[in-house]
Write an enzyme that holds these catalytic residues in place. Structure first.
Site, mmCIF file in Angstrom:
data_model
loop_
_atom_site.group_PDB
_atom_site.id
_atom_site.type_symbol
_atom_site.label_atom_id
_atom_site.label_comp_id
_atom_site.label_asym_id
_atom_site.label_seq_id
_atom_site.Cartn_x
_atom_site.Cartn_y
_atom_site.Cartn_z
ATOM 1 N N MET A 1 0.818 -1.210 0.000
ATOM 2 C CA MET A 1 0.000 0.000 0.000
ATOM 3 C C MET A 1 0.859 1.270 0.000
ATOM 4 O O MET A 1 2.072 1.215 0.183
ATOM 5 C CB MET A 1 -0.921 0.001 1.222
ATOM 6 C CG MET A 1 -1.935 -1.130 1.231
ATOM 7 S SD MET A 1 -2.967 -1.161 2.711
ATOM 8 C CE MET A 1 -3.931 0.346 2.510
ATOM 9 N N HIS A 2 0.200 2.398 -0.234
ATOM 10 C CA HIS A 2 0.728 3.756 -0.008
ATOM 11 C C HIS A 2 1.739 4.239 -1.035
ATOM 12 O O HIS A 2 2.052 5.427 -1.082
ATOM 13 C CB HIS A 2 1.376 3.886 1.374
ATOM 14 C CG HIS A 2 0.597 3.305 2.494
ATOM 15 N ND1 HIS A 2 -0.710 3.659 2.756
ATOM 16 C CD2 HIS A 2 0.942 2.394 3.440
ATOM 17 C CE1 HIS A 2 -1.129 2.983 3.819
ATOM 18 N NE2 HIS A 2 -0.163 2.212 4.242
ATOM 19 N N ASP B 1 -2.728 -4.923 0.493
ATOM 20 C CA ASP B 1 -2.245 -6.232 0.922
ATOM 21 C C ASP B 1 -2.869 -6.702 2.227
ATOM 22 O O ASP B 1 -3.193 -7.884 2.383
ATOM 23 C CB ASP B 1 -0.722 -6.261 1.006
ATOM 24 C CG ASP B 1 -0.129 -5.121 1.828
ATOM 25 O OD1 ASP B 1 -0.876 -4.319 2.414
ATOM 26 O OD2 ASP B 1 1.121 -5.043 1.883
#
Length: 487
Positions: free
Chosen positions: A78-79, A237
């Protein structure tokens, strides 16, 4: 039919082929490099993700009839910030989730803009790993790159783009951008304006089991799949892993001991924690979850046992552990900074309590205990909100260690359930692909049919009591080490 789940991780992409009944037919992994151009920075080339996926797909499909593949979906780190120009080319290497360069931008968002305003816009405060602070950093430090941006994607969504030509994401992954109004599952125009982001840059928003499109001819040829294969939005995830462990109903908990570590608690309702230390994110189920995240979990064990000890057998390093709660050594696991609860990209790790008779096994044990103490911080935050967390499931590489599972049960004071088939985000992604094709009505029905508990690790309550005292000492570590390392 069969379904493919793609877990786009930090060190490798893992591809999984699943039969309609949930049987895992084959898994394949392909690694790629991680660039750390400066201390605390972490970047990757999105083209490496695509090349690894294409390369692994050929092995994944060996012996399969490609015409029987119904859909492909994703669980992804992520991110990360993937910026594309107007021709769809990558502007610069992706800045990853564990990159700590945005301390100034995070402080500005939380301090000047204000935590309450951020929480009102998005349901969360700013953390250094989130996407919005990365955009602010890019605007301030690389204006030539910022000026070329035409679209913004998250890592797994770059694979969707290469497969379909469509810029899309899902609500669970978008929750970690600090650009999503999580409560209402829509982009926040206020946050886009604060970050200088044209809303036209933002990808289409989907729920995790939505079909985004089908394969482009060139993508189908590269992957060895028919053009009719559906490409499903997928999930971040942690949300994908939660589907794969059956953590889908209100109050269910999952602990992940992957590269990073998480405590994930599913919720039917959107919750806004008063202290904002836990993340309030959308779940892949169409509902929500609370999550605490530590930036280094199994990564600490890899660093210690792999990089420092050069151990050939990690399990052998866990022989000779002392009874739980009696280890005189404490370990602060902040090797890449920390998120929950400290929100400090400059935090660093430390061993405390060394003596001339300290053993190698005690140091190894302290690493596993330190990571688990840090995860307990998140559990305590959830309990402080009035949530009851009576038991948890566990996943990730660290979950394969019986010793670490027992440490987790003892420190968290709860039974820890292991899953019969533990394939993390890849399995959850394949389950979402099956839902998208109508094999199951929703993620909960898929989980009921596919996920089975294989064993339960019960806490040793005598060790748990001793660990309570050790945890009290552990909580004093962060401020002490931070004061020593302060400029």
């Amino acid at each position: 039919m069969e379904y493919i789940g793609i877990d786009l991780g930090t060190s490798s992409v893992k591809l999984l082929r699943m039969a309609a009944d949930g049987t895992v037919v084959r898994t394949v992994s392909r690694s790629y490099p991680l660039s750390m151009p400066r201390t605390g920075w972490a970047e990757q080339d999105p083209e490496d993700w695509w090349r690894a996926t294409v390369d692994g797909m050929a092995e994944l499909l060996a012996g399969a009839d490609p015409a029987q593949i119904g859909a492909v979906s994703f669980g992804g780190q992520m991110h990360g910030l993937v910026a594309l120009d107007r021709d769809g080319r990558v502007v610069r290497p992706a800045i990853l989730w564990n990159d700590g360069r945005t301390g100034r931008e995070t402080a500005w968002l939380n301090g000047t803009v204000g935590r309450e305003k951020l929480a009102a816009y998005t349901g969360n405060i700013a953390f250094a790993g989130f996407t919005a602070p990365k955009l602010l950093w890019l605007r301030a430090n690389e204006p030539e790159h910022f000026g070329r941006i035409a679209r913004i994607l998250l890592p797994k969504d770059y694979l969707t783009y290469r497969m379909t030509g469509i810029c899309a994401t899902d609500c669970s992954d978008a929750s970690g951008t600090l650009l999503l109004d999580v409560a209402h599952r829509r982009w926040s125009p206020e946050m886009a304006d604060l970050c200088g982001v044209d809303t036209a840059w933002l990808p289409e928003l989907h729920e995790s089991a939505d079909v985004v499109g089908t394969l482009l001819p060139e993508a189908a040829a590269a992957l060895g799949l028919p053009e009719t294969v559906r490409v499903v939005a997928g999930a971040g995830d942690n949300a994908a892993a939660a589907v794969g462990t059956g953590t889908v109903r209100d109050g269910a908990c999952n602990v992940s001991l992957g590269t990073s570590g998480t405590v994930f608690i599913a919720s039917d309702a959107f919750r806004l924690p008063d202290n904002h230390a836990l993340h309030s994110f959308a779940h892949a189920t169409g509902r929500w979850h609370l999550m605490g995240c530590i930036l280094s979990a199994a990564a600490c064990n890899q660093w210690w046992a792999g990089d420092i000890l050069r151990a050939a057998d990690f399990a052998a390093e866990q022989a000779g552990f002392v009874p739980g709660g009696t280890n005189p050594v404490l370990f602060a696991p902040y090797l890449m900074g920390e998120r929950t609860p400290h929100n400090d990209p400059d935090a660093r790790g430390a061993f405390v309590g060394l003596s001339l008779d300290t053993t190698r096994a005690q140091l190894t044990q302290a690493v596993l205990e330190g990571v688990t103490f840090a995860l307990r911080d998140s559990v305590e935050l959830a309990r402080g909100l009035g949530l009851t967390v009576p038991r948890t499931r566990i996943c990730g590489g660290g979950a394969k260690s019986p010793a670490w599972r027992q440490i987790t049960a003892d420190i968290l004071r709860m039974p820890v359930e292991s899953i019969a088939v533990e394939e993390g985000p890849g399995l959850g992604a394949a389950m979402l692909a099956a839902v998208a094709c109508g094999e199951y009505a929703d993620a909960a029905e898929a989980a009921d049919a596919i996920v089975r508990v294989s064993s339960v690790t019960e806490p040793d309550m005598a060790a748990a009591d001793r660990y309570d005292a050790a945890y009290a000492r552990f909580r004093r570590l962060y401020p002490a080490v931070r004061s020593v390392l302060a400029d």
